[in-house]
Write a protein that holds these residues in place. Structure first.
Motif, PDB file in Angstrom:
ATOM      1  N   ASP A 126     -24.508  36.378  81.994  1.00 59.73           N
ATOM      2  CA  ASP A 126     -25.147  37.360  82.885  1.00 59.73           C
ATOM      3  C   ASP A 126     -24.108  38.215  83.611  1.00 59.73           C
ATOM      4  OD1 ASP A 126     -27.626  36.377  82.139  1.00 59.73           O
ATOM      5  OD2 ASP A 126     -27.881  35.152  83.961  1.00 59.73           O
ATOM      6  N   MET A 127     -23.035  37.576  84.063  1.00 62.12           N
ATOM      7  CA  MET A 127     -21.969  38.321  84.753  1.00 62.12           C
ATOM      8  C   MET A 127     -21.298  39.310  83.804  1.00 62.12           C
ATOM      9  SD  MET A 127     -20.271  35.401  87.189  1.00 62.12           S
ATOM     10  CE  MET A 127     -19.132  36.531  88.002  1.00 62.12           C
ATOM     11  N   HIS A 128     -21.111  38.905  82.547  1.00 64.34           N
ATOM     12  CA  HIS A 128     -20.478  39.788  81.572  1.00 64.34           C
ATOM     13  C   HIS A 128     -21.311  41.046  81.341  1.00 64.34           C
ATOM     14  CE1 HIS A 128     -17.622  36.647  79.559  1.00 64.34           C
ATOM     15  NE2 HIS A 128     -17.379  36.833  80.836  1.00 64.34           N
ATOM     16  N   LEU A 129     -22.631  40.908  81.346  1.00 58.03           N
ATOM     17  CA  LEU A 129     -23.496  42.084  81.175  1.00 58.03           C
ATOM     18  C   LEU A 129     -23.284  43.082  82.315  1.00 58.03           C
ATOM     19  CD1 LEU A 129     -26.852  40.442  80.008  1.00 58.03           C
ATOM     20  CD2 LEU A 129     -25.284  41.839  78.645  1.00 58.03           C
ATOM     21  N   VAL A 130     -23.247  42.569  83.527  1.00 58.40           N
ATOM     22  CA  VAL A 130     -23.036  43.441  84.687  1.00 58.40           C
ATOM     23  C   VAL A 130     -21.644  44.061  84.612  1.00 58.40           C
ATOM     24  CG1 VAL A 130     -22.880  43.530  87.213  1.00 58.40           C
ATOM     25  CG2 VAL A 130     -24.632  42.097  86.124  1.00 58.40           C
ATOM     26  N   GLU A 131     -20.644  43.270  84.304  1.00 56.21           N
ATOM     27  CA  GLU A 131     -19.265  43.781  84.233  1.00 56.21           C
ATOM     28  C   GLU A 131     -19.121  44.852  83.162  1.00 56.21           C
ATOM     29  OE1 GLU A 131     -16.958  40.247  83.636  1.00 56.21           O
ATOM     30  OE2 GLU A 131     -17.224  39.567  85.703  1.00 56.21           O
ATOM     31  N   ARG A 132     -19.730  44.613  81.985  1.00 50.73           N
ATOM     32  CA  ARG A 132     -19.650  45.594  80.901  1.00 50.73           C
ATOM     33  C   ARG A 132     -20.261  46.927  81.319  1.00 50.73           C
ATOM     34  NH1 ARG A 132     -21.962  42.169  77.216  1.00 50.73           N
ATOM     35  NH2 ARG A 132     -20.330  40.659  76.934  1.00 50.73           N
ATOM     36  N   SER A 133     -21.349  46.861  82.066  1.00 50.91           N
ATOM     37  CA  SER A 133     -21.999  48.099  82.509  1.00 50.91           C
ATOM     38  C   SER A 133     -21.125  48.876  83.492  1.00 50.91           C
ATOM     39  CB  SER A 133     -23.360  47.793  83.147  1.00 50.91           C
ATOM     40  OG  SER A 133     -23.202  47.168  84.403  1.00 50.91           O
ATOM     41  N   HIS A 134     -20.114  48.210  84.062  1.00 48.74           N
ATOM     42  CA  HIS A 134     -19.163  48.864  84.976  1.00 48.74           C
ATOM     43  C   HIS A 134     -17.786  49.042  84.323  1.00 48.74           C
ATOM     44  CE1 HIS A 134     -22.229  47.653  87.885  1.00 48.74           C
ATOM     45  NE2 HIS A 134     -21.731  48.600  88.677  1.00 48.74           N
ATOM     46  N   GLY A 135     -17.705  48.821  83.005  1.00 46.15           N
ATOM     47  CA  GLY A 135     -16.448  49.009  82.282  1.00 46.15           C
ATOM     48  C   GLY A 135     -15.409  47.936  82.557  1.00 46.15           C
ATOM     49  N   LEU A 136     -15.844  46.754  82.958  1.00 39.95           N
ATOM     50  CA  LEU A 136     -14.918  45.660  83.268  1.00 39.95           C
ATOM     51  C   LEU A 136     -14.992  44.567  82.204  1.00 39.95           C
ATOM     52  CD1 LEU A 136     -15.757  45.308  87.074  1.00 39.95           C
ATOM     53  CD2 LEU A 136     -13.825  46.522  86.051  1.00 39.95           C
ATOM     54  N   PRO A 156     -24.928  42.960  95.354  1.00 41.36           N
ATOM     55  CA  PRO A 156     -25.390  41.648  95.841  1.00 41.36           C
ATOM     56  C   PRO A 156     -25.791  40.678  94.730  1.00 41.36           C
ATOM     57  CG  PRO A 156     -26.442  43.424  97.077  1.00 41.36           C
ATOM     58  CD  PRO A 156     -25.696  44.068  95.946  1.00 41.36           C
ATOM     59  N   SER A 157     -26.421  41.159  93.670  1.00 38.54           N
ATOM     60  CA  SER A 157     -26.833  40.239  92.594  1.00 38.54           C
ATOM     61  C   SER A 157     -25.610  39.700  91.839  1.00 38.54           C
ATOM     62  CB  SER A 157     -27.810  40.911  91.633  1.00 38.54           C
ATOM     63  OG  SER A 157     -27.206  42.001  90.975  1.00 38.54           O
ATOM     64  N   TYR A 158     -24.609  40.544  91.652  1.00 41.20           N
ATOM     65  CA  TYR A 158     -23.374  40.087  91.014  1.00 41.20           C
ATOM     66  C   TYR A 158     -22.650  39.094  91.923  1.00 41.20           C
ATOM     67  CZ  TYR A 158     -18.839  40.174  88.670  1.00 41.20           C
ATOM     68  OH  TYR A 158     -17.680  39.816  88.020  1.00 41.20           O
ATOM     69  N   GLY A 159     -22.652  39.365  93.233  1.00 42.01           N
ATOM     70  CA  GLY A 159     -22.046  38.441  94.191  1.00 42.01           C
ATOM     71  C   GLY A 159     -22.734  37.090  94.162  1.00 42.01           C
ATOM     72  N   GLN A 160     -24.084  37.090  94.045  1.00 41.12           N
ATOM     73  CA  GLN A 160     -24.837  35.838  93.954  1.00 41.12           C
ATOM     74  C   GLN A 160     -24.474  35.089  92.673  1.00 41.12           C
ATOM     75  OE1 GLN A 160     -26.753  34.308  96.096  1.00 41.12           O
ATOM     76  NE2 GLN A 160     -27.377  32.679  94.709  1.00 41.12           N
ATOM     77  N   LEU A 161     -24.389  35.805  91.557  1.00 43.75           N
ATOM     78  CA  LEU A 161     -23.986  35.177  90.293  1.00 43.75           C
ATOM     79  C   LEU A 161     -22.598  34.557  90.418  1.00 43.75           C
ATOM     80  CD1 LEU A 161     -25.203  37.800  87.652  1.00 43.75           C
ATOM     81  CD2 LEU A 161     -26.059  35.459  87.938  1.00 43.75           C
ATOM     82  N   SER A 162     -21.703  35.261  91.085  1.00 38.89           N
ATOM     83  CA  SER A 162     -20.336  34.765  91.268  1.00 38.89           C
ATOM     84  C   SER A 162     -20.314  33.466  92.082  1.00 38.89           C
ATOM     85  CB  SER A 162     -19.494  35.839  91.950  1.00 38.89           C
ATOM     86  OG  SER A 162     -18.183  35.396  92.136  1.00 38.89           O
ATOM     87  N   ARG A 163     -21.128  33.413  93.131  1.00 37.91           N
ATOM     88  CA  ARG A 163     -21.206  32.188  93.944  1.00 37.91           C
ATOM     89  C   ARG A 163     -21.806  31.035  93.142  1.00 37.91           C
ATOM     90  NH1 ARG A 163     -22.198  36.196  97.591  1.00 37.91           N
ATOM     91  NH2 ARG A 163     -24.470  36.061  97.425  1.00 37.91           N
TER      92      ARG A 163
END
Length: 197
Positions: A126-136, A156-163
């Motif tokens: 899930d984090m990879h999907l968000v990161e890819r959408s931001h070019g990371l 905030p949703s990425y921060g929650q995933l990270s925690r």
């Protein structure tokens, strides 16, 4: 009358295991421990420090189910083989401890296989999907880049995933280290009973 010599079992079992059973027990134990040492202390650090984060995450996502299932199977088979040849009514304190160590290893392995490892892998995806959408995700190294830290602060949703990842990764790592310690103790138990190399 002579007593048992040091290193000899004080409680006899109904039957002694065959050399084939002893070999299987040793193969399962050494396979599991060797795999754990390699994946945890060698492959993980080498790949994490040399591959882009998303590539490393993809490899873990593909390999860890095999790693966890093989570890669980080996732990279960070790407990089963040991328990078959050590009836509960004849267990010494040392053998009772060994049964407990095998049981803890099975429990930690199954927790990782069925829950912590899978949840960790799903969160990473899930984090990879968000990161890819931001070019990371193509940066190399185990630690988050400045861009990932900024994304964590702004999304905030990425921060929650990270925690969540931090929590489940820690629980999975704790189970893994517990299994390494249990298998190390079991190998020590076996080595203490070798009469020769």
């Amino acid at each position: 009358m002579e007593g048992p010599s040091p290193g000899q079992e004080t409680m006899p079992t109904d039957m002694e295991p065959s050399n084939t059973i002893k070999l299987l027990h040793l193969v399962f134990l050494s396979t599991s421990w060797g795999m754990q040492i390699w994946v945890t202390f060698v492959a993980g650090f080498v790949m994490g420090s040399r591959l882009p984060r998303h590539t490393y995450g993809f490899i873990q996502h593909e390999l860890f189910p095999y790693y966890f299932h093989i570890g669980s199977a080996c732990a279960f088979l070790n407990l089963t083989l040991f328990a078959m040849y050590h009836p509960s009514e004849l267990l010494s304190d040392e053998q009772t401890t060994q049964i407990f160590v095998f049981f803890v290893c099975v429990a930690a392995s199954v927790l990782n296989t069925q829950w912590f490892g899978q949840v960790t892998s799903d969160i990473v995806a899930d984090m990879h999907l968000v990161e890819r959408s931001h070019g990371l995700g193509q940066e190399v190294g185990l630690f988050a880049s400045k861009s990932c830290r900024q994304l964590r602060a702004s999304n905030p949703s990425y921060g929650q995933l990270s925690r969540q990842l931090t929590l489940y990764w820690a629980l999975s790592s704790l189970c893994n280290l517990c299994c390494i310690a249990c298998n190390g103790l079991s190998l020590y138990y076996l080595a203490a009973r070798l009469s020769a190399l």
